[in-house]
Design an enzyme around this catalytic site. Structure first.
Site, short mmCIF file in Angstrom:
data_model
loop_
_atom_site.label_atom_id
_atom_site.label_comp_id
_atom_site.label_asym_id
_atom_site.label_seq_id
_atom_site.Cartn_x
_atom_site.Cartn_y
_atom_site.Cartn_z
N PRO A 93 0.81 -1.21 0.00
CA PRO A 93 0.00 0.00 0.00
C PRO A 93 0.85 1.27 0.00
CG PRO A 93 0.05 -0.97 2.20
CD PRO A 93 0.88 -1.86 1.32
N CYS B 14 3.37 29.47 -15.26
CA CYS B 14 2.87 30.04 -16.52
C CYS B 14 2.29 28.98 -17.44
CB CYS B 14 4.00 30.79 -17.20
SG CYS B 14 4.57 32.10 -16.14
N GLU B 15 1.19 28.40 -17.05
CA GLU B 15 0.48 27.40 -17.84
C GLU B 15 -0.99 27.46 -17.43
OE1 GLU B 15 1.67 24.04 -19.25
OE2 GLU B 15 3.78 24.11 -18.65
N TYR C 241 1.70 11.18 -3.45
CA TYR C 241 1.88 11.56 -4.86
C TYR C 241 1.82 13.07 -5.06
CZ TYR C 241 1.15 6.56 -5.41
OH TYR C 241 1.25 5.20 -5.29
N1 LLP Z 1 2.61 -1.47 -6.10
C1 LLP Z 1 2.86 -1.18 -7.39
C2 LLP Z 1 3.50 -2.17 -8.23
C3 LLP Z 1 2.46 0.07 -7.91
O1 LLP Z 1 2.68 0.34 -9.20
C4 LLP Z 1 1.83 1.01 -7.07
C5 LLP Z 1 1.42 2.33 -7.59
C6 LLP Z 1 1.62 0.68 -5.72
C7 LLP Z 1 2.02 -0.59 -5.27
C8 LLP Z 1 0.98 1.60 -4.74
O2 LLP Z 1 -0.33 1.91 -5.10
P1 LLP Z 1 -1.26 2.76 -4.09
O3 LLP Z 1 -1.49 1.91 -2.88
O4 LLP Z 1 -0.52 3.99 -3.76
O5 LLP Z 1 -2.47 3.01 -4.87
N2 LLP Z 1 0.61 9.10 -9.30
C9 LLP Z 1 -0.71 8.50 -9.28
C10 LLP Z 1 -0.67 7.12 -8.69
C11 LLP Z 1 0.27 6.17 -9.40
C12 LLP Z 1 0.32 4.81 -8.77
C13 LLP Z 1 1.39 3.97 -9.38
N3 LLP Z 1 1.59 2.69 -8.80
C14 LLP Z 1 -1.66 9.42 -8.54
O6 LLP Z 1 -1.23 10.48 -8.09
O7 LLP Z 1 -2.84 9.12 -8.40
#
Ligand code: LLP
Length: 426
Positions: free
Chosen positions: A285, A354-355, A382
Site C-alpha cells: 500500500p 505560466c500554464e 503523490y
Molecule cells: N505497487 C505497485 C507495483 C504500484 O505500481 C503502485 C502504484 C503501488 C504498489 C501503490 O499503489 P497505491 O497503494 O498507492 O495506490 N501518481 C498516481 C498514482 C500512481 C500509482 C502507481 N503505482 C496518482 O497520483 O494518483
C-alpha cells in the site's frame, strides 16, 4: 474548546476556528517555515497502518510501503520503525530506504524497466524479492545474478485483466497496460523462471491499479491469482508468498473506499474458503497509508475577479501539487482560519506557474481575502514525491507532526539548490 474533525481526514481538525494537525496549529507552522508547506500527521499514518494490521490479525503478513507515494526520508524512517518493508521501483529508491535506516532484506523491487545496474545493486544489497514484469526481464535477471554468483528471489507480476474502475492513467491490471505478464502466459513464465540458473521462485504478485474504491476488483483478481497458483503448484513449482499489491483508495471528494480491515475481511473469506488463508502474504500500500495524513498549506497571493471566472491565485502550484493538472484530480481546499460571516464566492484556485494547466481546484466556493491561508487536503501521497522544479521553483518544505511536536523533515529548496548540478560553458 470547540473541535471539529474534517470528515475522512483523521487528526486534521478545526479548534476554535483554526486548522490543526494533531495538536499543532497549521498557521504557526506556516509562519515558522513559510508556504507552500506540506504537513503530515504521524497519528493518521499509524492508524492507517493499524487498519491493515487488524485485517491481517493472526495471519502471516509483510507490509511493503509503496514508497513512490511519499519517499521523504523521515516518512520512510517512520514506516521502517513500524516494522514495514518497502516496495521500490528504482535503485534510487533503494538508496533512500538504506539512508532512512530501512532494511534491504525487507524490500521488494517492482517496475517494468529495471536496468542491469539496478539489479546488481539490489542483489548486492540482498533484497527480499524482485517482482518481475516480463519474460525478457527474467532472462536478464538470471544472467546478472549468475555473474554475481547469486540466485535472485523472484515473484512474477501477473496481469489478471480486471478493471479496477479508476482513472485510466492509474489502472494497471488490464490487458492493454504495460504491466505484468499476461494471465495466459503465466504458467510458461514460471516454468522458465524455475529452469533458469540464477533465479529462485518465491512468490506471485499483482497490482491492479490505484485509488480503487470498490472491493469487487480485488475479489476478481484474487480468484484469478488463486487459479494460477493452483496451476503453477500442480506443475511442481511451489509459491511461498502471495503479494496483492496496493491500490486501495482514499476519500478525496466524498469517495467511499472500503476500510483496509473490511477489505481484508472479505478477501480472507475467499482465501480461507479456497484453502489459502495460512499462506505468507505481502501487500504494497502507498496512498492509503499517507494520502489523507497530509495537507499542503498555501497563501492567497491575489484575488482576480473576471467576467467568466474569479481566480484565487495561491503560492502553491502544479510543480508542488501535480495531480490536478495530470489527472484532473480533486483535492479539497479549506481555509486555515475560516472567515465567519463573510460571503463565499466561486473561484478557480490556481498557482503562479505560466500554464493554463496550473490549477489546483476549479469552481470552489471560498470566503477568502488576499493574504489568507488555505490547506489543500489529501496531499500526503503523490504530491511531494511527484513535485518538480518547473519555473525554477524550489521544492516546498515538509513538517511531520507527532502530537504537539512538529519536526521539520525537509528544508525548503533555494533557487541555488535547483541549479546546483548545472555547468556554465567554458
Ligand atoms: N505497487 C505497485 C507495483 C504500484 O505500481 C503502485 C502504484 C503501488 C504498489 C501503490 O499503489 P497505491 O497503494 O498507492 O495506490 N501518481 C498516481 C498514482 C500512481 C500509482 C502507481 N503505482 C496518482 O497520483 O494518483
Amino acid at each position: 474548546m470547540n473541535s471539529t474533525e474534517l470528515p475522512g481526514h483523521p487528526h486534521i481538525a478545526y479548534r476554535d476556528n483554526a486548522l490543526f494537525v494533531e495538536d499543532v496549529r497549521v498557521s504557526d507552522l506556516a509562519r515558522d517555515h513559510g508556504t507552500p508547506l506540506f504537513v503530515y500527521s504521524t497519528a493518521s499514518m499509524r492508524e492507517a497502518l493499524a487498519a491493515y494490521q487488524r485485517g491481517f490479525a493472526g495471519r502471516k503478513l509483510h507490509i511493503c510501503y509503496a514508497m513512490k507515494a511519499n519517499s521523504s526520508l523521515a516518512m520512510l524512517q517512520f514506516f521502517a520503525r513500524q516494522g514495514c518493508g518497502f516496495d521500490i521501483v528504482s535503485g534510487g529508491e533503494l538508496e533512500r530506504v538504506l539512508a532512512a535506516g530501512g532494511e534491504a532484506g525487507k524490500v521488494i523491487f517492482s517496475g517494468v524497466g529495471k536496468t542491469r545496474a539496478e539489479m546488481r545493486q539490489a542483489l548486492q544489497a540482498g533484497i527480499l524479492c524482485f517482482n518481475v514484469e516480463s519474460e525478457a526481464e527474467l532472462e536478464v535477471l538470471s544472467e546478472v545474478a549468475t555473474a554475481l554468483g547469486k540466485r535472485a528471489p523472484v515473484s512474477i507480476r501477473v496481469n489478471p485483466n480486471v478493471d479496477p474502475k479508476t482513472h485510466p492513467y492509474i489502472s494497471t491490471g488490464l490487458k492493454g497496460n504495460k504491466f505484468g505478464v499476461a494471465h495466459e502466459r503465466t504458467l510458461a513464465t514460471y516454468q522458465r523462471a524455475a529452469a533458469l540458473p540464477g533465479l529462485q521462485v518465491v512468490g506471485i504478485d499483482f497490482h491492479i491499479g490505484s485509488q480503487i474504491t470498490e472491493v469487487s476488483p480485488y475479489l476478481d483478481a484474487t480468484d484469478r491469482l488463486l487459479d494460477l497458483i493452483e496451476l503453477i503448484e500442480a506443475a511442481g513449482i511451489p509459491i511461498h508468498h502471495i503479494d496483492f499489491g496496493g491500490g486501495l483508495g482514499i476519500n478525496y471528494n466524498g469517495d467511499t473506499p472500503p476500510a483496509a480491515d473490511a477489505l481484508w475481511q472479505q478477501l480472507f473469506a475467499k482465501l480461507d474458503a479456497r484453502g489459502f488463508g495460512d499462506r505468507q502474504f505481502m501487500i504494497e500500500p502507498g496512498r492509503s497509508l499517507v494520502g489523507n495524513a497530509g495537507l499542503c498549506a498555501t497563501e492567497v497571493l491575489y484575488l482576480k475577479p473576471g467576467e467568466e471566472k474569479n481566480f484565487c491565485i495561491v503560492d502553491a502550484a502544479m510543480n508542488d501539487l501535480p495531480r490536478p493538472a495530470m489527472y484532473q484530480a480533486y483535492h479539497a481546499i479549506v481555509p486555515l482560519q475560516p472567515r465567519t460571516g463573510s460571503p463565499a464566492q466561486e473561484y478557480d484556485v490556481v498557482g503562479p506557474v505560466c500554464e493554463s494547466g496550473d490549477w489546483i481546484g476549479r469552481d470552489r466556493s471560498l470566503a477568502v481575502q488576499q493574504g489568507d491561508q488555505l490547506a489543500v487536503l489529501s496531499a500526503g501521497a503523490y504530491c511531494m514525491a511527484m513535485s518538480s522544479n518547473y519555473n525554477t521553483r524550489g521544492r516546498a518544505a515538509e513538517v511531520l507532526v507527532d502530537g504537539g511536536q512538529a519536526h521539520l523533515i525537509r528544508t525548503r529548496e533555494t533557487a541555488a539548490d535547483t541549479f546546483r548540478n548545472e555547468h556554465l560553458l567554458p
